[in-house]
Scaffold this active site. Structure first.
Site, PDB file in Angstrom:
ATOM      1  N   GLY A 102      42.133  24.489  63.455  1.00 57.36           N
ATOM      2  CA  GLY A 102      40.906  23.889  62.923  1.00 57.36           C
ATOM      3  C   GLY A 102      39.650  24.607  63.378  1.00 57.36           C
ATOM      4  CB  THR A 125      42.000  20.275  61.822  1.00 54.99           C
ATOM      5  OG1 THR A 125      41.486  19.066  62.402  1.00 54.99           O
ATOM      6  CG2 THR A 125      41.069  20.679  60.693  1.00 54.99           C
ATOM      7  CB  ILE A 126      44.841  15.329  61.688  1.00 51.89           C
ATOM      8  CG1 ILE A 126      44.121  15.016  63.003  1.00 51.89           C
ATOM      9  CG2 ILE A 126      46.267  15.794  61.907  1.00 51.89           C
ATOM     10  CD1 ILE A 126      44.562  13.687  63.617  1.00 51.89           C
ATOM     11  CG  ASP A 127      39.593  15.752  63.455  1.00 53.29           C
ATOM     12  OD1 ASP A 127      40.450  14.855  63.519  1.00 53.29           O
ATOM     13  OD2 ASP A 127      38.965  16.175  64.443  1.00 53.29           O
TER      14      ASP A 127
HETATM   15  O1  F6P Z   1      42.885  17.798  66.434  1.00 54.92           O
HETATM   16  C1  F6P Z   1      41.801  17.006  66.212  1.00 54.92           C
HETATM   17  C2  F6P Z   1      41.872  15.787  67.109  1.00 54.92           C
HETATM   18  O2  F6P Z   1      43.047  15.069  66.835  1.00 54.92           O
HETATM   19  C3  F6P Z   1      40.659  14.900  67.003  1.00 54.92           C
HETATM   20  O3  F6P Z   1      40.729  13.963  65.957  1.00 54.92           O
HETATM   21  C4  F6P Z   1      40.657  14.254  68.357  1.00 54.92           C
HETATM   22  O4  F6P Z   1      39.364  13.840  68.708  1.00 54.92           O
HETATM   23  C5  F6P Z   1      41.134  15.355  69.267  1.00 54.92           C
HETATM   24  O5  F6P Z   1      41.915  16.203  68.453  1.00 54.92           O
HETATM   25  C6  F6P Z   1      41.917  14.890  70.444  1.00 54.92           C
HETATM   26  O6  F6P Z   1      42.166  15.991  71.240  1.00 54.92           O
HETATM   27  P1  F6P Z   1      43.273  16.058  72.371  1.00 54.92           P
HETATM   28  O7  F6P Z   1      44.601  16.122  71.685  1.00 54.92           O
HETATM   29  O8  F6P Z   1      42.956  17.290  73.114  1.00 54.92           O
HETATM   30  O9  F6P Z   1      43.161  14.790  73.164  1.00 54.92           O
END
Ligand code: F6P
Length: 323
Positions: A102, A125-127
């Site tokens: 992402g 990216t899931i976002d």
């Molecule tokens: O990949 C994006 C995401 O899932 C966001 O939606 C979220 O805020 C973040 O990653 C969480 O990150 P981590 O897995 O490092 O806690």
């Protein structure tokens, strides 16, 4: 181009494995050699490379996560870290790199390409907050997981006449919350892009209660100023006005861990294969994404300089539909 490497970086997303498979087999079909880099940019710096043959990517497509592992590397954000990565790429004789990830990952890809190395990004990216792709790998599956959870919460909410605050992922972007809210029939949606007055959400819930609804759902993005915790604290002070008893569910990483559905497997396959085609025609420093239903490339410089817009008119639509 004789030998390429592929890595996954940042948050894992369902469909990354299908992209790894598509990259590997498309490159092998051209007679190239393929190396997988373990643990994203951290592995690139450490020279953690493994050869990938056709059998190494067998039966991986249906699994979530990434067989290569991933990481969020702070060292790669430095010039020194990227120089180490270039050195490792050189010592393995790699001619081109595919980066599946992402925003942060594509920023890293951009910097590496600025240092003269041929890099192609794949939008994942899931976002769904990456400029250069209308939809990114993993979003569809994550959204369906959120929806399944909302549907289940509605069942128990209705039985006990409760309101649920459901927090979905999305650090800087409300896409998942907006779409899950609309498809899940939420009474209110709270996203980072719009300043929310918590009293307004209290009003929406109490009106829903007075209209005779047996449940209410508020979908909140984790990155909103009033995330689930902040909203719940506010609601506790206004319990009497709301009517519904309140419960909070934070979905968190559950949304990332699912097995990819058909849409994400296909999208990852188209984008992964095209990344190799781009390298083959000498096109690099670009992101491969899907724009208006077609697989397209966008310069990484443009990708990192722009923010993907969110259609905020959908919030108004939801207000109408939540009657
Ligand atoms: O990949 C994006 C995401 O899932 C966001 O939606 C979220 O805020 C973040 O990653 C969480 O990150 P981590 O897995 O490092 O806690």
């Amino acid at each position: 181009m004789r030998r390429i490497a592929v890595l996954t970086s940042g948050g894992d997303a369902p469909g990354m494995n299908a992209a790894i498979r598509a990259v590997t087999r498309t490159a092998l079909a051209k007679g190239w050699e393929v190396y997988g880099v373990r643990q994203g940019y951290a592995g690139l710096i450490a020279g953690n490379f493994v050869p990938l043959g056709a059998r190494d990517v067998s039966s991986i497509m249906q699994h979530g996560g990434t067989i290569l592992g991933t990481a969020r590397s702070s060292e790669f954000k430095t010039e020194a870290g990227r120089s180490k990565a270039l050195h490792a790429l050189g010592s393995f004789g790699i001619d081109g790199l595919v980066v599946i990830g992402g925003n942060g990952s594509q920023t890293g890809a951009y910097h590496l390409s600025q240092m003269g190395f041929p890099v192609v990004g794949v939008a994942s990216t899931i976002d769904n907050d990456l400029y250069g792709s209308d939809i990114t790998i993993g979003v569809d599956t994550a959204l369906n997981i959120a929806l399944e959870s909302i549907d289940r919460l509605k069942v128990t909410a209705t039985s006990l006449e409760r309101a649920f605050l459901v927090e979905v992922m999305g650090r800087d972007c409300g896409y998942l919350a907006l779409m899950a809210g609309i498809a899940g029939g939420a009474e209110a949606i709270v996203i980072p892009e719009v300043e929310t007055n918590p009293d307004e959400v209290v009003r929406l819930l109490s009106e829903a209660y007075r209209r005779g609804k047996s449940h209410a759902i508020v979908v909140v993005a984790e990155g909103a100023k009033y995330n689930a915790e902040a909203l719940a604290a506010h609601f506790r002070e206004h319990q009497g006005e709301i009517g519904f008893e309140l419960r909070v569910t934070i979905l968190g990483h559950v949304q990332r861990g699912g097995n990819p559905g058909a849409f994400d497997r296909l999208l990852a396959t188209w984008l992964g294969a095209e990344a190799v085609e781009a390298l083959a025609r000498g096109e690099h420093g670009v992101l491969v994404g899907q724009i208006k239903g077609e697989v397209r490339t966008t310069p990484l410089a443009e990708v990192v300089a722009n923010k993907k817009p969110l259609d905020l008119s959908l919030l108004k639509l939801n207000d109408v539909l939540a009657r």
